[in-house]
Design an enzyme around this catalytic site. Structure first.
Site, PDB file in Angstrom:
ATOM      1  CD  GLU A  17      53.736  71.590 -36.089  1.00  0.00           C
ATOM      2  OE1 GLU A  17      53.953  70.615 -35.299  1.00  0.00           O
ATOM      3  OE2 GLU A  17      53.106  72.565 -36.023  1.00  0.00           O
TER       4      GLU A  17
ATOM      5  CG  ASP B  14      60.173  78.915 -32.497  1.00  0.00           C
ATOM      6  OD1 ASP B  14      60.041  79.805 -31.428  1.00  0.00           O
ATOM      7  OD2 ASP B  14      59.453  77.683 -32.432  1.00  0.00           O
TER       8      ASP B  14
ATOM      9  CG  ASP C 210      52.457  68.427 -32.828  1.00  0.00           C
ATOM     10  OD1 ASP C 210      53.390  69.186 -32.316  1.00  0.00           O
ATOM     11  OD2 ASP C 210      52.097  68.972 -34.026  1.00  0.00           O
TER      12      ASP C 210
HETATM   13  C1  GLP Z   1      55.073  76.669 -29.800  1.00  0.00           C
HETATM   14  C2  GLP Z   1      56.503  77.130 -29.964  1.00  0.00           C
HETATM   15  C3  GLP Z   1      57.290  75.858 -29.131  1.00  0.00           C
HETATM   16  C4  GLP Z   1      56.752  75.641 -27.563  1.00  0.00           C
HETATM   17  C5  GLP Z   1      55.357  75.273 -27.727  1.00  0.00           C
HETATM   18  C6  GLP Z   1      54.668  74.721 -26.737  1.00  0.00           C
HETATM   19  O1  GLP Z   1      54.631  76.057 -30.818  1.00  0.00           O
HETATM   20  N1  GLP Z   1      57.030  77.117 -30.982  1.00  0.00           N
HETATM   21  O2  GLP Z   1      58.847  76.435 -28.786  1.00  0.00           O
HETATM   22  O3  GLP Z   1      57.340  74.731 -26.916  1.00  0.00           O
HETATM   23  O4  GLP Z   1      54.543  76.286 -28.450  1.00  0.00           O
HETATM   24  O5  GLP Z   1      54.041  75.785 -26.071  1.00  0.00           O
HETATM   25  P1  GLP Z   1      53.358  76.257 -24.864  1.00  0.00           P
HETATM   26  O6  GLP Z   1      54.218  76.319 -24.001  1.00  0.00           O
HETATM   27  O7  GLP Z   1      52.529  77.425 -24.621  1.00  0.00           O
HETATM   28  O8  GLP Z   1      52.377  74.740 -24.777  1.00  0.00           O
END
Ligand code: GLP
Length: 259
Positions: free
Chosen positions: A142, A68, A135
């Site tokens: 989302e 993304d 979430d």
């Molecule tokens: C972001 C990314 C996701 C990732 C998520 C969790 O929103 N778009 O791909 O999995 O964060 O991130 P973290 O690993 O920092 O908790």
């Protein structure tokens, strides 16, 4: 789906690195999908450590697709996911920048369909590394995202913007939109490897792994995938009802059966 509960984030990183490396050794031209966020950090550092000490495979012919990208950040913005993955992994693995792909943000309206074509054009993703949001979001899908969705624009929830504010100077700087691979896009990858560490992810992991298949927990879509593995540390595993069984499965796994 296989769930592997490990004692620490470093153990998760070791096993995740083993899985990614074994695919690259078997297919030197592998197409690898990568996630950003804090969770993959130890895995990326482990891959770099092995590569730089000549223990890892050669990554010259690998292609990388990020999951993304934020909308509204300049391509060279240090917080863009394209720059983040280069800084945290691909530069140190010696991958040429033109082998690391992200959505082309020069025309946001076309970015989703173009990214889909690019992924299809290289024959699809061999392994997709995934994190999970508190979430239950996957990439930037989302809650409420269609389980069949393809790469497109999504609006981030206040919870996701709050979670990601730590990467920016202030919470207002967190973009409101992103282009994200869809849940349908992720499902097309030949193998999924979801990693989660820390107690803050326990609820999301329990919902994704043992809850109903529902767009209210986008990560639950992994239940549909024929080859999905979830690597969690004990904190992230703490909400799982079948934890004892998963541990038993892993401990008694036949030698010939890899992840
Ligand atoms: C972001 C990314 C996701 C990732 C998520 C969790 O929103 N778009 O791909 O999995 O964060 O991130 P973290 O690993 O920092 O908790």
């Amino acid at each position: 789906m296989e769930v592997v509960a490990l004692s620490s984030d470093l153990e998760v990183a070791t096993v995740a690195a083993d899985v990614i490396e074994s695919i690259v050794r078997r297919h030197p031209e592998a197409v690898v999908g990568l996630a950003t966020g804090s969770t993959p950090g130890p895995t990326y550092r482990e891959l770099i450590r092995r590569h730089q000490s000549d223990q890892g495979p050669d990554y010259d012919r690998v292609q990388v697709f990020i999951l993304d990208e934020y909308v509204g950040l300049a391509p060279n913005h240090p917080k863009s996911y394209r720059q983040t993955i280069a800084r945290e992994l691909t530069d140190d693995l010696g991958l040429a920048p033109d082998r690391v792909h992200g959505p082309d943000m020069s025309d946001v309206r076309e970015a989703g369909s173009r990214y889909e074509s690019k992924i299809t054009g290289v024959g699809g993703i061999d392994i997709q590394l995934l994190g999970i949001g508190t979430d239950g979001h996957l990439a930037f899908n989302e809650p409420g995202s269609s389980l069949a969705s393809l790469t497109r624009l999504k609006t981030l929830t206040p919870e996701t913007r709050r979670d990601n504010a730590r990467f920016f100077a202030c919470s207002e700087d967190v973009p409101r939109h992103a282009i994200t691979q869809g849940l349908g896009t992720i499902q097309r990858a030949r193998q999924l490897l979801l990693i989660a560490t820390g107690a803050a992810k326990a609820g999301a992991i329990a919902a994704a792994v043992e809850g109903p298949l529902t767009s209210s927990c986008p990560a639950s879509v992994i239940q549909l995938h024929p080859h999905a593995t979830v690597l969690v540390d004990f904190d992230a595993a703490s909400g799982l009802r079948r934890l004892e069984y998963y541990r038993h499965v892993y401990e008694t796994k036949p030698d010939w059966k890899s992840i």
